[in-house]
Scaffold this motif. Sequence first.
Motif, short mmCIF file in Angstrom:
data_model
loop_
_atom_site.label_atom_id
_atom_site.label_comp_id
_atom_site.label_asym_id
_atom_site.label_seq_id
_atom_site.Cartn_x
_atom_site.Cartn_y
_atom_site.Cartn_z
N ARG A 662 0.84 -1.19 0.00
CA ARG A 662 0.00 0.00 0.00
C ARG A 662 0.88 1.24 0.00
N HIS A 663 0.39 2.29 -0.68
CA HIS A 663 1.16 3.52 -0.83
C HIS A 663 0.22 4.73 -0.71
N LEU A 664 0.71 5.76 -0.05
CA LEU A 664 0.00 7.03 0.00
C LEU A 664 0.45 7.87 -1.19
N VAL A 665 -0.41 7.99 -2.19
CA VAL A 665 -0.07 8.70 -3.42
C VAL A 665 -0.72 10.08 -3.39
N PRO A 666 0.07 11.14 -3.40
CA PRO A 666 -0.50 12.50 -3.31
C PRO A 666 -1.37 12.83 -4.52
N ALA A 667 -2.40 13.61 -4.26
CA ALA A 667 -3.26 14.16 -5.32
C ALA A 667 -3.02 15.65 -5.38
N LYS A 668 -3.44 16.24 -6.49
CA LYS A 668 -3.21 17.68 -6.66
C LYS A 668 -4.22 18.51 -5.88
N GLU A 669 -5.43 17.99 -5.71
CA GLU A 669 -6.48 18.75 -5.04
C GLU A 669 -7.33 17.83 -4.17
N LEU A 670 -7.92 18.40 -3.13
CA LEU A 670 -8.92 17.73 -2.31
C LEU A 670 -10.28 18.27 -2.73
N LYS A 671 -11.11 17.39 -3.27
CA LYS A 671 -12.41 17.81 -3.79
C LYS A 671 -13.53 17.23 -2.93
N LEU A 672 -14.56 18.04 -2.71
CA LEU A 672 -15.76 17.62 -1.99
C LEU A 672 -16.95 17.80 -2.91
N SER A 673 -17.68 16.72 -3.13
CA SER A 673 -18.92 16.78 -3.90
C SER A 673 -20.09 16.90 -2.93
N VAL A 674 -20.78 18.03 -2.99
CA VAL A 674 -21.99 18.22 -2.20
C VAL A 674 -23.14 17.66 -3.01
N LEU A 675 -23.73 16.58 -2.52
CA LEU A 675 -24.74 15.86 -3.27
C LEU A 675 -26.11 16.52 -3.12
N ARG A 676 -27.04 16.05 -3.94
CA ARG A 676 -28.39 16.60 -3.92
C ARG A 676 -28.96 16.58 -2.52
N ARG A 677 -29.55 17.68 -2.17
CA ARG A 677 -30.03 17.87 -0.80
C ARG A 677 -31.17 16.92 -0.47
N GLY A 678 -31.13 16.34 0.74
CA GLY A 678 -32.20 15.48 1.21
C GLY A 678 -33.18 16.26 2.08
N PRO A 679 -34.08 15.57 2.78
CA PRO A 679 -35.03 16.25 3.66
C PRO A 679 -34.31 17.01 4.77
N GLN A 680 -34.93 18.07 5.23
CA GLN A 680 -34.37 18.83 6.35
C GLN A 680 -34.34 17.97 7.61
N ARG A 681 -33.34 18.17 8.42
CA ARG A 681 -33.24 17.37 9.63
C ARG A 681 -32.54 18.18 10.73
#
Length: 797
Positions: A662-681
């Motif tokens: 196993r190896h820790l391979v660096p990425a250029k960016e950290l991306k977060l996908s905010v998915l379609r909103r669900g019911p309020q809670r």
Amino acid sequence: MKPKSGIQTARNSKVPCWLASLLRPFRRCTSGNVTLISGLAFALLPAHTALAQNSPRIGYAYPAGGQQGTTFHVTVGGQFLDGVTNAYVSGEGVQATVIDFNKPMPQGQFNQLRDKLRELQDRKQAALRDRRRGEAQTSTNTWSADDESMIEELRARILKNPPNRNATPAIVETVTVKVAIATNAAPDEREIRLGTPNGLSNPLIFCIGQLPEFSAPAAKPPNPDVDRFRERTGRAPTNAPAKPELRVTLPATVNGQIMPGEVDRIHFMARKGQKLVVVASARALIPYLADAVPGWFQATLALYDAKGKELTYNDDFRFDPDPVLFCEIPKDGDYTIEIKDAIYRGREDFVYRLTIGELPYLTSIFPLGGRAGEKVSVELKGWNLTANELTLEVAGPASGTLPVSTRTEKWVSNTLPFAVNDLPECRETEPNNSAAHAQAVTVPVIANGRIDPPGDTDVFRFLGRAGDEIVAEVHARRLGSPLDSILKLTDAAGNQLAFNDDSEDKGSGLNTHHADSHLRVKLPADGNYFVHVGDVQRQGGPEYAYRLRLGPPQPDFELRLVPSSLSARAGATIPITVQALRKDGFAGDIALSLKDAPEGFQLSGARIPAHQDRARLTLTLPTDIPEDVITLRFEGRATIQGCDVLRPVVPADDLMQAFFYRHLVPAKELKLSVLRRGPQRTPISVVGREPVRLPAGGTARVKLNAPPRVLADRLQLELSEPPPGITIRGVSAVSGGAELVLSCDAAKLKPGLQGNLIVHAFAPGTEANGKAKRPGGQRRIPLGTLPAIPFEVVAAE
């Protein structure tokens, strides 16, 4: 019953029927009993985490890049890509649009379509027979244009996405992406990701180039299921013809895929005296294959003249698995480049890019680094260079590396890393091959040297005091040098005090041979000491450069965050892992924080405790954040020798090589996908910010803020990767929320241990009749993740 290792559960009481009616997608309410904590259900039900669905993964992109100012199609292969909606390429100047998705159909669906097709074909044959007999007017076997269209539609559906039992599951699904690259897009390596309703995929390298691009014709692997279908429906099997060869005009970039046993040949014209450079990128595009040995596509290159004579061959460039050829063309004429796998393996993810032409290419630089804030004259070696020297103004932070490249009038060369530090620097001066001729240095210092000629040894002398700690560390392989270093420390009498060949650096995730050496020694007495640097195989030459850091320890750290693609709904909580790569004995706390994040993000458990190399923490999204893909940045802060030290958190992916490593391979960016909103809670949180004090051999209670509703009897709370000995004893309703009871086994844990507990919540699945599924291997419904719970094991009172 004793729970399975690593899975701790708790269940409790009842919930009203009115709440059960809201939860019917999970379970039918029959007598007032349901499977969720009501408040927790509202807090966690819409959360989208990796627990809820299989995360999308991509294994290759073909072609793996394109030329500035062009538009073309890219095939991306992967798994769990259903419903793919978007493609993202990092950086400016590139637009990517999903235009098609293909997934082999299940065998059952294939059988149904096949049977329907056979039925239609039988009807058609019967209608044709009746027509030939002159019975068309009275026959019940009718055939229309709509029926003919239906046959063609069924045949097209079967042939487009047939089942494929020979396919590799990890890359069996394919997405076609239209990529448009602007003329002013910077030529460099980018990252491509895919977005689906279930989240964002891992990144893959995607290159923006300057040269005209060609794609070697792709050979489609055989599919026995399709061949059998074609035979049964009166069509010839798809016996693929020999793969056509490609002719290009130089300079050019060639894209290709290698299937089992294949050899790609690229033909071109060249002139006498041209200094041809051929650079293969294969392992550079896909660093590790989990299910192949040695763990990547091991490309080989050969250059042939018009008569088939081999002029040059390469299967790696020094220690880099990707080969590079250099050849001065002997005469005008036709030439052929041949590329294949070293042992004739192949698959769709054996993707390559070749750059071919009279192009600038750096093979080495010297020195390999310099001191921050100073000007450094750098010697350049390579092919087709317009200058042999470059003056660098070393700006930026006093740690890390800078990319060094050169250019001709038209083309930019490859890049090599140039290290930056804040220690005094010196150059090695010969003769210094023995203790008698050792080069005197004053520590701390970084000595820039070369092991040249082969068999050379460089010796440095410094004055030390009894009890001083000294670190000697070589940076060579990590900076592109072929040196496989050895280090030896001797005293004035010639006695060997320490020796080292290889020292692993987990931050260098693309290196599989950690060939740089490292020593840390406490000096036994006052006097002169000698550090000897050499190559373990007694190789050497001008390119065998190194940087030797010599002096007292420099405690420091690097940070890696896994994974580099995150996905969650607004208001949800997701677990992330940050690894600390500690250096020179640094063992202190590291505080983690978000940098320049949109308002409302919250980290829980944002600390790597002293003496630990890893922390699992949680990130909670704001409830009002819109659906989007955003870039996040983290940083870590620690106090080292009285100074405040701030280091970036580098996004990375934990990749497997050859079934095991196993190896820790660096990425250029950290991306977060905010998915379609669900019911309020209503969010749920842990009451208080202080770590939970967990007595060894005892229990501790954790108060959770949750809506004041009643607990259900079937909620399952599970600790994710807890330290051995920490379990969930129970959960109960209290005023204002819930109370979680944690237990600590004194035989397994000692006082002083600190960390975070990650808690996932589940509801049991249901049968068609509404009854709960039996435990033991049955699918559960994931509800979400609680914010991380910091803890400390303390002595029992």
